[in-house]
Design a protein around this motif. Structure first.
Motif, PDB file in Angstrom:
ATOM      1  N   GLU A  68      12.152  -1.092  -0.029  1.00 41.68           N
ATOM      2  CA  GLU A  68      11.035  -0.229  -0.400  1.00 41.68           C
ATOM      3  C   GLU A  68      11.418   0.765  -1.489  1.00 41.68           C
ATOM      4  O   GLU A  68      10.640   1.022  -2.397  1.00 41.68           O
ATOM      5  N   SER A  69      12.624   1.309  -1.430  1.00 40.75           N
ATOM      6  CA  SER A  69      13.026   2.309  -2.419  1.00 40.75           C
ATOM      7  C   SER A  69      13.061   1.721  -3.827  1.00 40.75           C
ATOM      8  O   SER A  69      12.650   2.369  -4.798  1.00 40.75           O
ATOM      9  N   LEU A  70      13.538   0.486  -3.961  1.00 41.74           N
ATOM     10  CA  LEU A  70      13.602  -0.154  -5.275  1.00 41.74           C
ATOM     11  C   LEU A  70      12.203  -0.466  -5.794  1.00 41.74           C
ATOM     12  O   LEU A  70      11.898  -0.234  -6.974  1.00 41.74           O
ATOM     13  N   LEU A  71      11.353  -1.000  -4.931  1.00 45.34           N
ATOM     14  CA  LEU A  71       9.999  -1.332  -5.351  1.00 45.34           C
ATOM     15  C   LEU A  71       9.210  -0.077  -5.701  1.00 45.34           C
ATOM     16  O   LEU A  71       8.426  -0.068  -6.664  1.00 45.34           O
ATOM     17  N   ALA A 101      13.073  -1.758 -18.159  1.00 44.40           N
ATOM     18  CA  ALA A 101      14.228  -2.601 -17.828  1.00 44.40           C
ATOM     19  C   ALA A 101      14.498  -2.551 -16.328  1.00 44.40           C
ATOM     20  O   ALA A 101      14.830  -3.567 -15.702  1.00 44.40           O
ATOM     21  N   ILE A 102      14.341  -1.382 -15.736  1.00 45.71           N
ATOM     22  CA  ILE A 102      14.504  -1.240 -14.287  1.00 45.71           C
ATOM     23  C   ILE A 102      13.439  -2.055 -13.552  1.00 45.71           C
ATOM     24  O   ILE A 102      13.725  -2.728 -12.550  1.00 45.71           O
ATOM     25  N   VAL A 103      12.205  -2.014 -14.054  1.00 44.23           N
ATOM     26  CA  VAL A 103      11.125  -2.801 -13.440  1.00 44.23           C
ATOM     27  C   VAL A 103      11.457  -4.291 -13.489  1.00 44.23           C
ATOM     28  O   VAL A 103      11.310  -5.018 -12.493  1.00 44.23           O
ATOM     29  N   LYS A 104      11.932  -4.766 -14.635  1.00 41.43           N
ATOM     30  CA  LYS A 104      12.237  -6.197 -14.795  1.00 41.43           C
ATOM     31  C   LYS A 104      13.320  -6.644 -13.825  1.00 41.43           C
ATOM     32  O   LYS A 104      13.181  -7.666 -13.132  1.00 41.43           O
ATOM     33  N   HIS A 105      14.403  -5.887 -13.738  1.00 41.29           N
ATOM     34  CA  HIS A 105      15.508  -6.291 -12.867  1.00 41.29           C
ATOM     35  C   HIS A 105      15.152  -6.130 -11.391  1.00 41.29           C
ATOM     36  O   HIS A 105      15.622  -6.912 -10.551  1.00 41.29           O
ATOM     37  N   THR A 106      14.324  -5.155 -11.071  1.00 43.79           N
ATOM     38  CA  THR A 106      13.855  -5.028  -9.685  1.00 43.79           C
ATOM     39  C   THR A 106      13.025  -6.248  -9.297  1.00 43.79           C
ATOM     40  O   THR A 106      13.192  -6.816  -8.210  1.00 43.79           O
ATOM     41  N   ALA A 107      12.136  -6.663 -10.185  1.00 42.69           N
ATOM     42  CA  ALA A 107      11.317  -7.847  -9.919  1.00 42.69           C
ATOM     43  C   ALA A 107      12.188  -9.090  -9.739  1.00 42.69           C
ATOM     44  O   ALA A 107      11.981  -9.882  -8.809  1.00 42.69           O
ATOM     45  N   GLN A 108      13.168  -9.268 -10.615  1.00 40.73           N
ATOM     46  CA  GLN A 108      14.042 -10.432 -10.523  1.00 40.73           C
ATOM     47  C   GLN A 108      14.838 -10.435  -9.225  1.00 40.73           C
ATOM     48  O   GLN A 108      15.007 -11.481  -8.593  1.00 40.73           O
ATOM     49  N   ASN A 109      15.335  -9.263  -8.817  1.00 39.59           N
ATOM     50  CA  ASN A 109      16.092  -9.186  -7.568  1.00 39.59           C
ATOM     51  C   ASN A 109      15.234  -9.484  -6.350  1.00 39.59           C
ATOM     52  O   ASN A 109      15.764  -9.837  -5.288  1.00 39.59           O
ATOM     53  N   ALA A 159      10.299   1.022  -9.134  1.00 40.38           N
ATOM     54  CA  ALA A 159       9.757   0.162 -10.184  1.00 40.38           C
ATOM     55  C   ALA A 159       8.295   0.496 -10.468  1.00 40.38           C
ATOM     56  O   ALA A 159       7.886   0.660 -11.622  1.00 40.38           O
ATOM     57  N   LEU A 160       7.478   0.610  -9.400  1.00 50.51           N
ATOM     58  CA  LEU A 160       6.063   0.887  -9.607  1.00 50.51           C
ATOM     59  C   LEU A 160       5.855   2.309 -10.123  1.00 50.51           C
ATOM     60  O   LEU A 160       4.956   2.557 -10.936  1.00 50.51           O
ATOM     61  N   GLN A 161       6.703   3.224  -9.691  1.00 47.39           N
ATOM     62  CA  GLN A 161       6.610   4.583 -10.202  1.00 47.39           C
ATOM     63  C   GLN A 161       6.846   4.611 -11.708  1.00 47.39           C
ATOM     64  O   GLN A 161       6.181   5.350 -12.444  1.00 47.39           O
ATOM     65  N   ASN A 162       7.768   3.786 -12.180  1.00 46.64           N
ATOM     66  CA  ASN A 162       8.018   3.705 -13.623  1.00 46.64           C
ATOM     67  C   ASN A 162       6.811   3.137 -14.367  1.00 46.64           C
ATOM     68  O   ASN A 162       6.467   3.606 -15.464  1.00 46.64           O
ATOM     69  N   LEU A 163       6.163   2.131 -13.797  1.00 43.90           N
ATOM     70  CA  LEU A 163       4.984   1.551 -14.450  1.00 43.90           C
ATOM     71  C   LEU A 163       3.852   2.572 -14.544  1.00 43.90           C
ATOM     72  O   LEU A 163       3.206   2.714 -15.586  1.00 43.90           O
ATOM     73  N   VAL A 164       3.596   3.276 -13.440  1.00 46.30           N
ATOM     74  CA  VAL A 164       2.521   4.277 -13.438  1.00 46.30           C
ATOM     75  C   VAL A 164       2.880   5.436 -14.365  1.00 46.30           C
ATOM     76  O   VAL A 164       2.029   5.950 -15.099  1.00 46.30           O
ATOM     77  N   ASP A 224       0.831  -1.209   0.000  1.00 49.57           N
ATOM     78  CA  ASP A 224       0.000   0.000   0.000  1.00 49.57           C
ATOM     79  C   ASP A 224       0.868   1.262   0.000  1.00 49.57           C
ATOM     80  O   ASP A 224       0.573   2.232  -0.715  1.00 49.57           O
ATOM     81  N   ALA A 225       1.954   1.245   0.782  1.00 54.96           N
ATOM     82  CA  ALA A 225       2.843   2.407   0.841  1.00 54.96           C
ATOM     83  C   ALA A 225       3.558   2.612  -0.489  1.00 54.96           C
ATOM     84  O   ALA A 225       3.749   3.749  -0.942  1.00 54.96           O
ATOM     85  N   VAL A 226       3.949   1.518  -1.130  1.00 54.37           N
ATOM     86  CA  VAL A 226       4.620   1.611  -2.430  1.00 54.37           C
ATOM     87  C   VAL A 226       3.682   2.212  -3.475  1.00 54.37           C
ATOM     88  O   VAL A 226       4.070   3.072  -4.269  1.00 54.37           O
ATOM     89  N   ILE A 227       2.413   1.786  -3.463  1.00 51.89           N
ATOM     90  CA  ILE A 227       1.436   2.329  -4.414  1.00 51.89           C
ATOM     91  C   ILE A 227       1.177   3.800  -4.135  1.00 51.89           C
ATOM     92  O   ILE A 227       1.100   4.617  -5.061  1.00 51.89           O
ATOM     93  N   ASP A 228       1.051   4.152  -2.852  1.00 46.79           N
ATOM     94  CA  ASP A 228       0.853   5.569  -2.496  1.00 46.79           C
ATOM     95  C   ASP A 228       1.985   6.427  -3.046  1.00 46.79           C
ATOM     96  O   ASP A 228       1.751   7.518  -3.577  1.00 46.79           O
ATOM     97  N   HIS A 229       3.205   5.944  -2.913  1.00 47.05           N
ATOM     98  CA  HIS A 229       4.377   6.674  -3.387  1.00 47.05           C
ATOM     99  C   HIS A 229       4.320   6.865  -4.900  1.00 47.05           C
ATOM    100  O   HIS A 229       4.559   7.969  -5.417  1.00 47.05           O
ATOM    101  N   ALA A 230       3.978   5.803  -5.632  1.00 48.87           N
ATOM    102  CA  ALA A 230       3.936   5.883  -7.094  1.00 48.87           C
ATOM    103  C   ALA A 230       2.830   6.821  -7.576  1.00 48.87           C
ATOM    104  O   ALA A 230       3.029   7.603  -8.519  1.00 48.87           O
TER     105      ALA A 230
END
Length: 392
Positions: free
Chosen positions: A263-266, A340-348, A269-274, A228-234
């Motif tokens: 949290e910063s990486l996630l 690309a950042i989203v993909k590597h964040t997910a993999q990590n 990643a979500l900020q890039n998607l939005v 929820d916090a990650v989505i709020d940030h994005a």
């Protein structure tokens, strides 16, 4: 007297025949052992242990080119089948060793039996092992070659991408110098220079972030992260751009789900998607962000009402600097590195990202992450507490 000589003669003759038969039997046994050794030769001492610890491919051949021993990699890649070498180029190297008596080294391209799989490149070295055997060693160079190609492409792409803002700043600087008597033109050129500088800063930041993600195989500071916090940030980071274009960002209800990571990486990643969803959505449209729990996986879906992505580009959109519409991406300030950042964040984080899209019907990007369980110090929701699929 005559009878005594007859007995003695018979005794000597019996001893001689017995000794001769014994010699014959012993010789036959020795010959049988030699024949058996030829048929089923043994591997020299220590070879079994060496093959057992080899990370590379190892094969030992006898005088008839039968495979006496082979490492697991030789079987896995199909180099050895039915106690014979099944790859003609590898067998040719072994044959050359027998003819010359000297070690041979070559590069072999191993085509995959399954269509669509990339060929493997092997560095093969064969050498005599004693007087009767040949040892064949091979290293798989496929991954190192791929990484070299990726690095070269990355450098070439960076050089190309940096040329645009740097060149624009240079031109704008000259334009300002020639317009010192026209304050309005100076102001307009200065605004454009600021935009290019911001774009250059964003590109540099994305390059640094992506390099860190690719270099790190594990998370440095893993912790329980609230989705929820990650989505709020994005949503908050994209609110200004969305409001300017009258794009509504609608998010589902809070779920209380957590994952284990940084949290910063996630959030990045979500900020890039939005951000992508907002940029590629038409003015006055809607972007949805929803979360749901599927088994032990948290799914975060970002949906837009944009032009969509052709099916042939679904996998490639996660490549660095790849753009379905390059001109539009540059106009909207994109760097080509966000997905690309989203993909590597997910993999990590032990997860993955995928896309569903059809031209004219928008796109849905889904980020999947392992849900935090009791092992990380928090209990997963019970079946009654698990959120239903969020409508977005």
């Amino acid at each position: 007297m005559d009878a005594t000589w007859v007995v003695l003669l018979a005794l000597v003759l019996g001893i001689s025949l017995g000794a001769g038969f014994a010699v014959f039997v012993f010789a036959a046994a020795r010959r049988g052992e030699q024949v058996q050794q030829v048929i089923t030769p043994s591997v020299p001492d220590g070879v079994d242990q060496i093959l057992g610890v080899l990370e590379s491919i190892g094969i030992v051949l006898d005088a008839s080119d039968n495979v006496l021993k082979a490492s697991q990699g030789a079987f896995a890649l199909g180099i050895v089948r039915s106690e014979r070498i099944a790859v003609r180029e590898v067998q040719q190297i072994a044959d050359e060793v027998r003819r010359s008596g000297e070690a041979q080294t070559r590069t072999v391209r191993l085509e995959s039996a399954r269509s669509g799989d990339a060929a493997r490149v092997l560095a093969v070295r064969a050498a005599p092992l004693g007087t009767r055997y040949v040892v064949v060693l091979a290293n798989d160079l496929t991954e190192s070659i791929r990484l070299d190609e990726v690095s070269r492409d990355f450098i070439a792409n960076i050089s190309h991408e940096l040329k645009t803002p740097i060149g624009a700043i240079s031109v704008l600087t000259e334009a300002i110098e020639s317009s010192v008597d026209n304050p309005e033109r100076v102001r307009r050129f200065a605004e454009k220079m600021t935009a290019e500088a911001d774009r250059l800063a964003a590109l540099t930041a994305d390059i640094i972030n992506l390099s860190k993600l690719q270099a790190d195989q594990a998370l440095h500071m893993p912790e329980l992260v609230s989705i929820d916090a990650v989505i709020d940030h994005a949503v908050r980071d994209n609110a200004v751009v969305a409001d300017a274009r009258q794009v509504t960002i609608a998010r589902g209800k809070p779920t209380g789900l957590t994952v284990y990571g940084e949290e910063s990486l996630l959030a990045m990643a979500l900020q890039n998607l939005v951000s992508n969803a907002v940029q590629y959505s038409p003015d006055g449209s809607r972007v949805g962000v929803g979360t749901r729990l599927v088994d032990d996986t948290v799914e975060i879906q970002v949906t837009d009402q944009g032009v969509g992505i052709p099916k042939e580009d679904h996998d490639r959109v996660f490549e660095r600097f790849y753009r379905v519409d390059g001109a539009r991406s540059r106009n909207t300030g994109g760097t080509g590195l966000g997905l690309a950042i989203v993909k590597h964040t997910a993999q990590n984080h032990g997860g993955e990202v995928s896309v569903w899209s059809q031209p004219g019907n928008g796109s849905t990007f889904t980020l999947r992450l392992p849900v935090a369980t009791g092992d990380e110090g928090i209990s997963a929701p019970t079946s009654a507490e698990r959120p239903e699929r969020t409508q977005i």
